[in-house]
Write an enzyme that holds these catalytic residues in place. Structure first.
Site, mmCIF file in Angstrom:
data_model
loop_
_atom_site.group_PDB
_atom_site.id
_atom_site.type_symbol
_atom_site.label_atom_id
_atom_site.label_comp_id
_atom_site.label_asym_id
_atom_site.label_seq_id
_atom_site.Cartn_x
_atom_site.Cartn_y
_atom_site.Cartn_z
ATOM 1 N N TRP A 136 21.142 31.685 44.087
ATOM 2 C CA TRP A 136 21.534 30.377 43.539
ATOM 3 C C TRP A 136 21.354 29.362 44.666
ATOM 4 O O TRP A 136 21.829 29.584 45.779
ATOM 5 C CB TRP A 136 22.996 30.465 43.106
ATOM 6 C CG TRP A 136 23.567 29.214 42.515
ATOM 7 C CD1 TRP A 136 23.034 28.467 41.505
ATOM 8 C CD2 TRP A 136 24.805 28.591 42.876
ATOM 9 N NE1 TRP A 136 23.866 27.419 41.231
ATOM 10 C CE2 TRP A 136 24.964 27.465 42.053
ATOM 11 C CE3 TRP A 136 25.796 28.867 43.815
ATOM 12 C CZ2 TRP A 136 26.064 26.621 42.137
ATOM 13 C CZ3 TRP A 136 26.898 28.030 43.899
ATOM 14 C CH2 TRP A 136 27.020 26.930 43.057
ATOM 15 N N ASP A 218 30.456 36.651 45.053
ATOM 16 C CA ASP A 218 30.407 35.475 44.189
ATOM 17 C C ASP A 218 30.372 35.999 42.758
ATOM 18 O O ASP A 218 29.407 36.651 42.345
ATOM 19 C CB ASP A 218 29.151 34.650 44.496
ATOM 20 C CG ASP A 218 29.081 33.404 43.614
ATOM 21 O OD1 ASP A 218 30.020 33.174 42.823
ATOM 22 O OD2 ASP A 218 28.088 32.667 43.708
ATOM 23 N N LYS A 254 31.441 29.609 33.086
ATOM 24 C CA LYS A 254 30.554 30.226 32.093
ATOM 25 C C LYS A 254 31.329 31.090 31.113
ATOM 26 O O LYS A 254 31.138 30.985 29.917
ATOM 27 C CB LYS A 254 29.504 31.104 32.773
ATOM 28 C CG LYS A 254 29.037 30.628 34.119
ATOM 29 C CD LYS A 254 27.899 29.667 34.042
ATOM 30 C CE LYS A 254 27.655 29.070 35.421
ATOM 31 N NZ LYS A 254 26.438 28.309 35.496
HETATM 32 N N1 PLP Z 1 27.672 31.008 41.805
HETATM 33 C C1 PLP Z 1 26.587 31.205 41.052
HETATM 34 C C2 PLP Z 1 25.725 32.376 41.332
HETATM 35 C C3 PLP Z 1 26.269 30.308 40.029
HETATM 36 O O1 PLP Z 1 25.165 30.516 39.289
HETATM 37 C C4 PLP Z 1 27.101 29.198 39.795
HETATM 38 C C5 PLP Z 1 26.791 28.203 38.764
HETATM 39 O O2 PLP Z 1 25.730 28.079 38.251
HETATM 40 C C6 PLP Z 1 28.227 29.047 40.606
HETATM 41 C C7 PLP Z 1 28.495 29.968 41.601
HETATM 42 C C8 PLP Z 1 29.159 27.847 40.500
HETATM 43 O O3 PLP Z 1 29.859 27.769 39.361
HETATM 44 P P1 PLP Z 1 30.787 26.510 39.056
HETATM 45 O O4 PLP Z 1 30.036 25.692 38.066
HETATM 46 O O5 PLP Z 1 32.031 27.117 38.489
HETATM 47 O O6 PLP Z 1 31.028 25.774 40.302
#
Ligand code: PLP
Length: 406
Positions: A136, A218, A254
């Site tokens: 990400w 994560d 999500k």
């Molecule tokens: N970590 C990963 C791998 C993600 O894909 C995302 C969001 O797309 C996040 C963290 C962050 O999520 P949030 O929208 O809750 O900050």
């Protein structure tokens, strides 16, 4: 005063959504942003969320006073429980704590800020932080922004076999300096949709333990990989059984569909309750200068859901509905590409899990898809499976076919 400010590059995924919005083609499809969509292509407010919202509105005892700096206690403990499991030995030993954060991003940020200041008793600007290649896109930036100067990729994706590069991964773990920090995707790896098997996770844990590497999970997609929360937490729980002190950044964006409520949790597994107490005291200091106190609505909603057995069961059902729709779209896209006899192998579409598929389309092919077919996807070839519907899947499959053949 602002004359010297250079223009920053736009965030790729949001730029893609804007370009999509401006595209006049009625057949356009957005497979970019990582958010769930129904078969009608619409955002989905989970039925359980609607129910709990009504409970909150009807509760006259609630007010808008500040929450504690570390957040809502019943949210923090229930969130950690779904990551580590109800019967987690670490929870029973009172060495698990948590910080309510602004989404998964906030949890990563809090963890990174803490590690830079306090990990292993040092200021850690030089400690290597390893993120998967690819990952990400924000991982790199969050750690760099917290002051880490040495951020490195670890091998993860084997483009040729379209699967995990286990030897590369284990090799990078073996050669990383002692005490390096590794960001591991707990499940439903973004963007590749490829997770290690249980046996492979065990191999990863063995090397990390032996080489004294720090595990920072994560967990942004719990429930999306298999449709089952417990199954998706397998790796995190296994590492706890192996005695790791670790962090786990959890996002509820999500799996609760609460994207704009910014609900996240940083679960901390410490060596003992005394260590934990001191870690949390420093976390308070960091939160205080960052957002001071977290927002309550989303966390309250999640806490009520997780702490009420009927609502918890309903939520699990809602998560499964989302995960099942993704599975259906995977099977359907693969079948259509095979029926069209699109050159290449497409088994990876059903082998990959979670919200995303790493199609294998190269940047040129992605450009063609966007320009000629108005199908928006990330330059890496990542598509959000939730952007596919029974109405647009034929168009998408035909477009992929045309792109690959051209
Ligand atoms: N970590 C990963 C791998 C993600 O894909 C995302 C969001 O797309 C996040 C963290 C962050 O999520 P949030 O929208 O809750 O900050």
């Amino acid at each position: 005063l602002f004359g010297e400010v250079p223009q920053a590059t736009p965030v790729a995924v949001f730029k893609l959504s804007n370009d999509f919005k401006e595209d006049a083609n009625p057949k356009k499809v957005n497979l970019g942003v990582g958010a769930y969509r129904t078969d009608e292509g619409q955002p989905w407010v989970l039925p359980v969320v609607k129910k709990v919202e009504k409970i909150i509105v009807a509760d006259n005892s609630l007010n808008h006073e500040y929450l504690a700096i570390l957040g809502l206690p019943e949210f923090r403990s229930s969130a950690s429980k779904i990551a580590l499991g109800e019967d987690s030995p670490a929870i029973q030993e009172n060495r698990v704590g948590a910080v309510q954060c602004l989404g998964g991003t906030g949890a990563l940020k809090m963890g990174a800020e803490f590690l830079r200041r306090w990990y292993n008793g040092n200021d850690n600007t030089k400690t290597p932080v390893y993120v998967s290649a690819p990952t990400w896109e924000n991982h790199n930036a969050v750690f760099a922004n917290a002051g880490f100067e040495d951020i490195r990729p670890y091998k993860y994706w084997d483009a040729e076999k379209r699967g995990l590069d286990l030897d590369g991964l284990l090799g990078d773990l073996e050669s990383a300096p002692k005490h390096s920090i590794f960001v591991l995707h707990a499940c439903a790896h973004n963007p590749t949709g490829t997770d290690p098997t249980h046996v492979e996770w065990m191999q990863v844990a063995e090397v990390m333990k032996r080489r004294k590497l720090f595990v920072f999970f994560d967990s942004a997609y719990q429930g999306f990989a298999s449709g089952c929360l417990d199954k998706d937490a397998w790796a995190v729980r296994y590492f706890v059984t192996q005695g790791f002190e670790m962090f786990c950044a959890q996002s509820f964006s999500k799996n609760f569909g609460l994207y704009n409520e910014r609900v996240g949790n940083l679960t901390i597994v410490a060596r003992d309750s005394d260590n934990l107490k001191r870690v949390l005291s420093q976390m308070e200091k960091i939160v205080r200068v960052t957002w001071s106190n977290p927002p309550s609505q989303g966390a309250r909603l999640v806490a009520i859901t997780l702490n009420t057995p009927e609502l918890f069961a309903e939520w699990k059902d809602n998560v499964k509905t989302m995960a099942d729709r993704v599975l259906l779209m995977r099977a359907s896209l693969q079948a259509k590409l095979q029926a069209l006899e699109t050159p290449g192998t497409w088994n990876h579409i059903t082998q990959q899990i979670g919200m995303f598929s790493f199609t294998g389309l190269n940047p040129k092919q992605v450009e063609y898809m966007i320009k000629e077919r108005s199908i928006y996807l990330m330059a890496s070839g990542r598509i959000n499976m939730c952007g596919l519907t029974t109405k647009n899947i034929d168009y998408v499959a035909e477009s992929i076919h045309e792109t690959v053949v051209n």
